[in-house]
Motif scaffolding. Structure first.
Motif, PDB file in Angstrom:
ATOM      1  N   ARG A 122     -26.206 -11.957  -9.909  1.00 26.79           N
ATOM      2  CA  ARG A 122     -25.543 -13.238  -9.678  1.00 26.79           C
ATOM      3  C   ARG A 122     -26.441 -14.398 -10.102  1.00 26.79           C
ATOM      4  O   ARG A 122     -27.666 -14.265 -10.155  1.00 26.79           O
ATOM      5  N   PRO A 123     -25.842 -15.565 -10.402  1.00 24.35           N
ATOM      6  CA  PRO A 123     -26.651 -16.737 -10.760  1.00 24.35           C
ATOM      7  C   PRO A 123     -27.416 -17.270  -9.548  1.00 24.35           C
ATOM      8  O   PRO A 123     -27.156 -16.862  -8.408  1.00 24.35           O
ATOM      9  N   ALA A 124     -28.345 -18.182  -9.807  1.00 25.58           N
ATOM     10  CA  ALA A 124     -29.171 -18.727  -8.727  1.00 25.58           C
ATOM     11  C   ALA A 124     -28.322 -19.463  -7.689  1.00 25.58           C
ATOM     12  O   ALA A 124     -28.619 -19.435  -6.491  1.00 25.58           O
ATOM     13  N   SER A 125     -27.258 -20.132  -8.137  1.00 29.77           N
ATOM     14  CA  SER A 125     -26.364 -20.857  -7.218  1.00 29.77           C
ATOM     15  C   SER A 125     -24.938 -20.363  -7.436  1.00 29.77           C
ATOM     16  O   SER A 125     -24.132 -21.014  -8.122  1.00 29.77           O
ATOM     17  N   PRO A 126     -24.583 -19.216  -6.869  1.00 29.80           N
ATOM     18  CA  PRO A 126     -23.260 -18.634  -7.133  1.00 29.80           C
ATOM     19  C   PRO A 126     -22.139 -19.368  -6.400  1.00 29.80           C
ATOM     20  O   PRO A 126     -22.261 -19.686  -5.216  1.00 29.80           O
ATOM     21  N   VAL A 127     -21.059 -19.637  -7.133  1.00 32.14           N
ATOM     22  CA  VAL A 127     -19.867 -20.265  -6.559  1.00 32.14           C
ATOM     23  C   VAL A 127     -18.645 -19.550  -7.126  1.00 32.14           C
ATOM     24  O   VAL A 127     -18.482 -19.473  -8.346  1.00 32.14           O
ATOM     25  N   ALA A 128     -17.792 -19.027  -6.238  1.00 33.83           N
ATOM     26  CA  ALA A 128     -16.511 -18.440  -6.655  1.00 33.83           C
ATOM     27  C   ALA A 128     -15.409 -19.415  -6.266  1.00 33.83           C
ATOM     28  O   ALA A 128     -15.181 -19.657  -5.079  1.00 33.83           O
ATOM     29  N   ARG A 129     -14.759 -19.999  -7.238  1.00 38.33           N
ATOM     30  CA  ARG A 129     -13.710 -20.992  -6.978  1.00 38.33           C
ATOM     31  C   ARG A 129     -12.382 -20.422  -7.457  1.00 38.33           C
ATOM     32  O   ARG A 129     -12.127 -20.328  -8.660  1.00 38.33           O
ATOM     33  N   ILE A 130     -11.550 -20.019  -6.499  1.00 38.55           N
ATOM     34  CA  ILE A 130     -10.274 -19.385  -6.813  1.00 38.55           C
ATOM     35  C   ILE A 130      -9.176 -20.446  -6.822  1.00 38.55           C
ATOM     36  O   ILE A 130      -8.920 -21.100  -5.798  1.00 38.55           O
ATOM     37  N   ARG A 142      -6.936 -17.812 -10.628  1.00 34.82           N
ATOM     38  CA  ARG A 142      -7.940 -17.965 -11.679  1.00 34.82           C
ATOM     39  C   ARG A 142      -9.290 -18.280 -11.024  1.00 34.82           C
ATOM     40  O   ARG A 142      -9.365 -19.112 -10.120  1.00 34.82           O
ATOM     41  N   ASN A 143     -10.320 -17.608 -11.495  1.00 41.17           N
ATOM     42  CA  ASN A 143     -11.662 -17.841 -10.955  1.00 41.17           C
ATOM     43  C   ASN A 143     -12.372 -18.858 -11.849  1.00 41.17           C
ATOM     44  O   ASN A 143     -12.836 -18.528 -12.941  1.00 41.17           O
ATOM     45  N   ASP A 144     -12.466 -20.095 -11.366  1.00 41.58           N
ATOM     46  CA  ASP A 144     -13.123 -21.167 -12.113  1.00 41.58           C
ATOM     47  C   ASP A 144     -14.589 -21.326 -11.718  1.00 41.58           C
ATOM     48  O   ASP A 144     -15.229 -22.305 -12.102  1.00 41.58           O
ATOM     49  N   GLY A 145     -15.118 -20.375 -10.958  1.00 40.60           N
ATOM     50  CA  GLY A 145     -16.517 -20.443 -10.552  1.00 40.60           C
ATOM     51  C   GLY A 145     -17.435 -19.778 -11.554  1.00 40.60           C
ATOM     52  O   GLY A 145     -17.048 -19.478 -12.692  1.00 40.60           O
ATOM     53  N   ASN A 146     -18.664 -19.519 -11.117  1.00 36.26           N
ATOM     54  CA  ASN A 146     -19.648 -18.889 -11.997  1.00 36.26           C
ATOM     55  C   ASN A 146     -20.040 -17.486 -11.546  1.00 36.26           C
ATOM     56  O   ASN A 146     -20.947 -16.874 -12.111  1.00 36.26           O
ATOM     57  N   THR A 147     -19.329 -16.969 -10.507  1.00 38.51           N
ATOM     58  CA  THR A 147     -19.613 -15.625 -10.024  1.00 38.51           C
ATOM     59  C   THR A 147     -18.321 -14.933  -9.632  1.00 38.51           C
ATOM     60  O   THR A 147     -17.308 -15.597  -9.353  1.00 38.51           O
ATOM     61  N   ASN A 148     -18.332 -13.602  -9.642  1.00 38.70           N
ATOM     62  CA  ASN A 148     -17.113 -12.854  -9.332  1.00 38.70           C
ATOM     63  C   ASN A 148     -16.842 -12.859  -7.828  1.00 38.70           C
ATOM     64  O   ASN A 148     -17.751 -13.033  -7.011  1.00 38.70           O
ATOM     65  N   ARG A 172     -11.119  -7.339  -7.908  1.00 38.67           N
ATOM     66  CA  ARG A 172     -12.345  -8.084  -8.174  1.00 38.67           C
ATOM     67  C   ARG A 172     -12.046  -9.032  -9.326  1.00 38.67           C
ATOM     68  O   ARG A 172     -11.641  -8.602 -10.405  1.00 38.67           O
ATOM     69  N   LEU A 173     -12.247 -10.335  -9.097  1.00 36.02           N
ATOM     70  CA  LEU A 173     -11.900 -11.350 -10.087  1.00 36.02           C
ATOM     71  C   LEU A 173     -13.195 -11.950 -10.643  1.00 36.02           C
ATOM     72  O   LEU A 173     -13.938 -12.624  -9.931  1.00 36.02           O
ATOM     73  N   TYR A 174     -13.461 -11.670 -11.923  1.00 35.25           N
ATOM     74  CA  TYR A 174     -14.686 -12.150 -12.555  1.00 35.25           C
ATOM     75  C   TYR A 174     -14.545 -13.619 -12.954  1.00 35.25           C
ATOM     76  O   TYR A 174     -13.431 -14.150 -13.077  1.00 35.25           O
ATOM     77  N   ALA A 175     -15.667 -14.282 -13.169  1.00 34.21           N
ATOM     78  CA  ALA A 175     -15.664 -15.691 -13.573  1.00 34.21           C
ATOM     79  C   ALA A 175     -14.869 -15.858 -14.864  1.00 34.21           C
ATOM     80  O   ALA A 175     -15.069 -15.125 -15.834  1.00 34.21           O
ATOM     81  N   GLY A 176     -13.926 -16.806 -14.850  1.00 36.43           N
ATOM     82  CA  GLY A 176     -13.088 -17.062 -16.013  1.00 36.43           C
ATOM     83  C   GLY A 176     -11.859 -16.184 -16.117  1.00 36.43           C
ATOM     84  O   GLY A 176     -11.014 -16.407 -16.981  1.00 36.43           O
ATOM     85  N   GLN A 177     -11.723 -15.190 -15.229  1.00 34.50           N
ATOM     86  CA  GLN A 177     -10.608 -14.253 -15.305  1.00 34.50           C
ATOM     87  C   GLN A 177      -9.394 -14.789 -14.555  1.00 34.50           C
ATOM     88  O   GLN A 177      -9.517 -15.479 -13.539  1.00 34.50           O
ATOM     89  N   THR A 178      -8.199 -14.433 -15.052  1.00 38.65           N
ATOM     90  CA  THR A 178      -6.927 -14.792 -14.425  1.00 38.65           C
ATOM     91  C   THR A 178      -6.181 -13.529 -14.042  1.00 38.65           C
ATOM     92  O   THR A 178      -6.174 -12.548 -14.799  1.00 38.65           O
ATOM     93  N   TRP A 179      -5.540 -13.559 -12.878  1.00 36.69           N
ATOM     94  CA  TRP A 179      -4.807 -12.395 -12.363  1.00 36.69           C
ATOM     95  C   TRP A 179      -3.466 -12.863 -11.822  1.00 36.69           C
ATOM     96  O   TRP A 179      -3.406 -13.748 -10.969  1.00 36.69           O
ATOM     97  N   SER A 180      -2.386 -12.257 -12.304  1.00 29.03           N
ATOM     98  CA  SER A 180      -1.036 -12.579 -11.844  1.00 29.03           C
ATOM     99  C   SER A 180      -0.416 -11.370 -11.176  1.00 29.03           C
ATOM    100  O   SER A 180      -0.637 -10.232 -11.595  1.00 29.03           O
TER     101      SER A 180
END
Length: 204
Positions: A122-130, A142-148, A172-180
């Motif tokens: 994970r990055p130094a400052s992980p943020v998962a923004r769904i 959609r995961n607009d953060g920098n971590t899954n 599991r939703l990775y950074a930048g991934q979209t799930w419908s």
């Protein structure tokens, strides 16, 4: 058998972790271990690249060959050797038995089961923004953060009565991934969202 199938390298103190491997069979086990980096995880261009040089690939896995006697246990060390970046780095470590001699008076079949361990740096400052988008019959996340993030215990409820709720699949939703996904009923959607060791309830 493995002690874990997910290795989460979440902070500087956790950049090296161990997987215990055990041979519960009555025969000697020959095991091969191979690391791969997953490029563009969860996206249409996802691909798997072998980590041949740990210094270049950023992941050190040792040992890569083991011999386990019946009942024996050993340890595989997984270590990130490059600094944390701005987004997740995703790896898979294939741990699989290699067939030894097979002898039988008739045609024989030997079944071997391997594992594909998920390794997350994970990055130094992980943020998962769904970020949700809804229409009449579906939900898109959609995961607009920098971590899954791992989404689990999902449900959609037509009203406040528990009997109106329908379970939803985990993902599991990775950074930048979209799930419908389709929704069986109209109503409030809730998910437990976990990013690393912490989790919280989100409503969509």
């Amino acid at each position: 058998m493995l002690s874990r199938v997910v290795v989460d390298l979440a902070s500087g103190a956790d950049l090296a972790q161990d997987i215990e491997i055990a041979n519960d069979d009555k025969e000697v086990a020959y095991v091969a271990v191979a690391p791969f980096e997953i490029v563009a995880p969860g996206l249409p261009g996802e691909r798997r690249e072998a980590v041949v040089d740990p210094e270049t690939g950023g992941l050190l896995v040792t040992p890569q060959r083991l011999i386990l006697q019946p009942g024996e246990r050993k340890t595989i060390r997984v270590a990130a050797i490059r600094p944390q970046g701005g987004v997740d780095r995703i790896f898979r470590v294939t741990i699989k038995p290699v067939a030894g001699p097979v002898s039988a008076p008739v045609t024989a079949l030997k079944l071997l089961v391997g594992y594909d361990v998920l390794v997350i740096q994970r990055p130094a400052s992980p943020v998962a923004r769904i970020v949700p988008t809804r229409d009449a019959s579906s939900l898109t996340l959609r995961n607009d953060g920098n971590t899954n993030a791992e989404l689990f215990d999902g449900k959609v409820c037509a009203d406040a009565a528990p009997t109106s709720c329908r379970p939803l699949p985990s993902r599991r939703l990775y950074a930048g991934q979209t799930w419908s996904q389709p929704l069986a009923v109209k109503g409030k959607v809730t998910y437990q969202v976990a990013a690393g060791a912490s989790s919280h309830l989100e409503t969509f």
